[in-house]
Design a protein around this motif. Structure first.
Motif, short mmCIF file in Angstrom:
data_model
loop_
_atom_site.label_atom_id
_atom_site.label_comp_id
_atom_site.label_asym_id
_atom_site.label_seq_id
_atom_site.Cartn_x
_atom_site.Cartn_y
_atom_site.Cartn_z
N UNK A 266 18.83 5.63 -11.97
CA UNK A 266 17.43 6.10 -12.05
C UNK A 266 16.54 5.34 -11.07
N UNK A 267 16.87 5.50 -9.78
CA UNK A 267 16.05 4.83 -8.75
C UNK A 267 14.99 5.82 -8.29
N UNK A 268 13.91 5.88 -9.05
CA UNK A 268 12.90 6.91 -8.81
C UNK A 268 11.66 6.40 -8.08
N UNK A 269 11.74 5.23 -7.44
CA UNK A 269 10.54 4.66 -6.82
C UNK A 269 9.81 5.63 -5.87
N UNK A 270 10.52 6.40 -5.00
CA UNK A 270 9.77 7.27 -4.08
C UNK A 270 8.91 8.30 -4.81
N UNK A 271 9.48 9.03 -5.78
CA UNK A 271 8.69 10.05 -6.51
C UNK A 271 7.63 9.37 -7.37
N UNK A 272 8.03 8.27 -7.99
CA UNK A 272 7.10 7.58 -8.88
C UNK A 272 5.90 7.08 -8.09
N UNK A 273 6.16 6.48 -6.93
CA UNK A 273 5.07 5.95 -6.10
C UNK A 273 4.14 7.08 -5.67
N UNK A 274 4.73 8.23 -5.30
CA UNK A 274 3.91 9.37 -4.87
C UNK A 274 3.01 9.82 -6.02
N UNK A 275 3.54 9.81 -7.24
CA UNK A 275 2.73 10.23 -8.39
C UNK A 275 1.59 9.24 -8.64
N UNK A 276 1.87 7.95 -8.44
CA UNK A 276 0.81 6.94 -8.66
C UNK A 276 -0.31 7.10 -7.62
N UNK A 277 0.09 7.43 -6.40
CA UNK A 277 -0.91 7.61 -5.33
C UNK A 277 -1.73 8.88 -5.62
N UNK A 278 -1.05 9.94 -6.07
CA UNK A 278 -1.78 11.18 -6.39
C UNK A 278 -2.78 10.92 -7.52
N UNK A 279 -2.46 9.95 -8.39
CA UNK A 279 -3.35 9.63 -9.51
C UNK A 279 -4.51 8.73 -9.08
N UNK A 280 -4.43 8.16 -7.87
CA UNK A 280 -5.56 7.36 -7.38
C UNK A 280 -5.20 6.00 -6.82
N UNK A 281 -3.94 5.55 -6.97
CA UNK A 281 -3.58 4.23 -6.42
C UNK A 281 -3.71 4.27 -4.90
N UNK A 282 -4.22 3.17 -4.33
CA UNK A 282 -4.44 3.15 -2.88
C UNK A 282 -3.33 2.43 -2.13
N UNK A 283 -2.43 1.78 -2.89
CA UNK A 283 -1.30 1.08 -2.27
C UNK A 283 -0.25 0.85 -3.35
N UNK A 284 0.98 0.66 -2.94
CA UNK A 284 2.01 0.28 -3.91
C UNK A 284 2.81 -0.89 -3.36
N UNK A 285 3.29 -1.71 -4.28
CA UNK A 285 4.24 -2.77 -3.92
C UNK A 285 5.57 -2.41 -4.57
#
Ligand code: FMN
Length: 334
Positions: free
Chosen positions: A162-181
């Protein structure tokens, strides 16, 4: 002081909203370690930006003094505050309190593997609940209302399947996050194995122009260069290699500016830095003896790798008062 500039071939400063981070090398949040003294020493050594250890949203929202005290800024420097929790209202309230406390960035912890955090279904376990994670990001963005930038720190996924970082990160950005680590390990890996740079590269490809901060196993100039080159990330975050070693940021800054890399610190520099760290720690501590005891772990990190280091550490571990430790340190000739 003139503005630092990147040498040719180095990544540009990291820009997250109004924040401009140069060099684009950050200190990772580490619980019970990255309090103000450690953050200040790393900043002085050349770190571009620091983030507090994680702060529990329920306690912060209730304005618990213990948690509020962790929001201590270095005078004149922007800093980030990291929060964890799973209740959107509480996370929003906690984020607003971080902003009141001076944080220029609020980071949501979605990467902590510790059982006490994941069993409460926060930290890395949120990577298995993307819909709730989206709600948390929305709540935090709404609460900070543009007064601070918002980011999310995550792992590569829950486990190998369950290495979902790419989709998960995209969802966080769509929700308003301006950067991810992204720490390139799964929750199941904890801190074992080697960091997966390919998944950080995938996150970067998925997010396009949105800043991605790569994290995991950066320990020297070569691994720092590899993090940027192999992933295309915009910033790099350093955790364990900074313990007892703020000089890692002097090295990172020199690498970034294209200057000759500094020599490793001498034993006397290590001892002097331990002393400076202890003195700063004492200024923020309520309980002097507790501070001396908590600083023992830092003695373990600072005072190693030279003749007599082990004996010196053992002697420090046996002392309980600030006067005794400071006397021993001043009487030690290295
Ligand atoms: C003792 C310790 C405490 C940590 N506490 C936190 C924390 O509070 N929040 C967080 O997001 N990550 C935490 N981490 C993870 C680090 O931020 C970082 O992601 C991880 O150590 C990998 O980076 P490194 O290889 O440079 O150490 C912690 C790590 C360690 C070793």
């Amino acid at each position: 002081m003139s503005e630092l500039a990147a040498a040719p071939g180095r990544p540009p400063p990291l820009v997250i909203g109004r924040l401009r981070i140069a060099p684009p090398v950050l200190l990772a949040p580490m619980s019970a370690l990255t309090n103000l003294p450690m953050r200040a020493l790393c900043e002085e050594a050349g770190c571009g930006f620091t983030v507090t250890e994680f702060l529990a949203a329920p306690a912060l929202a209730a304005r618990a003094r213990r948690e509020l005290r962790k929001l201590q800024p270095s005078p004149g420097r922007p800093f980030g505050a990291q929060i964890f929790g799973r209740d959107p209202r509480q996370m929003g309230r906690a984020a607003a309190i971080c902003v009141e406390g001076g944080a220029a960035l609020v980071d949501l912890n979605m990467g902590c593997p510790a059982r006490k955090v994941t069993k409460g279904c926060a930290g890395a376990s949120l990577m298995r609940e993307p819909a709730l994670a989206v709600e948390l990001v929305r709540a935090v963005c709404e609460a900070v209302a543009g007064r601070a930038e918002v980011s999310v720190k995550m792992r590569s996924g829950w486990d190998e399947g369950n290495k979902n970082a790419p989709e998960f990160a995209a969802a966080m950005v769509a929700a308003g996050a301006q950067a991810v680590t992204v720490h390139g390990r799964t929750r199941a890996q904890m801190f074992s194995g080697v960091v997966d740079l390919a998944i950080i590269a995938e996150v970067k490809r998925a997010l396009g122009a949105v800043p991605v901060i790569g994290n995991g196993d950066v320990v020297d100039a070569a691994s720092l260069a590899r993090m940027f080159e192999a992933t295309g990330c915009d910033g790099a975050m350093i955790g364990r290699a900074a313990l007892g070693n703020p000089w890692i940021f002097t090295l990172a800054r020199a690498w970034w500016c294209g200057e000759p890399l500094p020599a490793p610190p001498e034993p006397r520099d290590r001892l002097a830095m331990y002393r400076a760290h202890l003195l700063h720690y004492l200024t923020i501590a309520d309980d002097e003896q507790q501070a001396v005891i908590e600083m023992r772990k830092f003695a373990g990190w600072y005072l190693r790798g030279f003749p007599g280091a082990s004996m010196l550490r053992k002697a420090i571990y046996g002392l309980a008062s600030k006067e005794e430790v400071l006397r021993l340190v001043s009487e030690t000739a290295l």
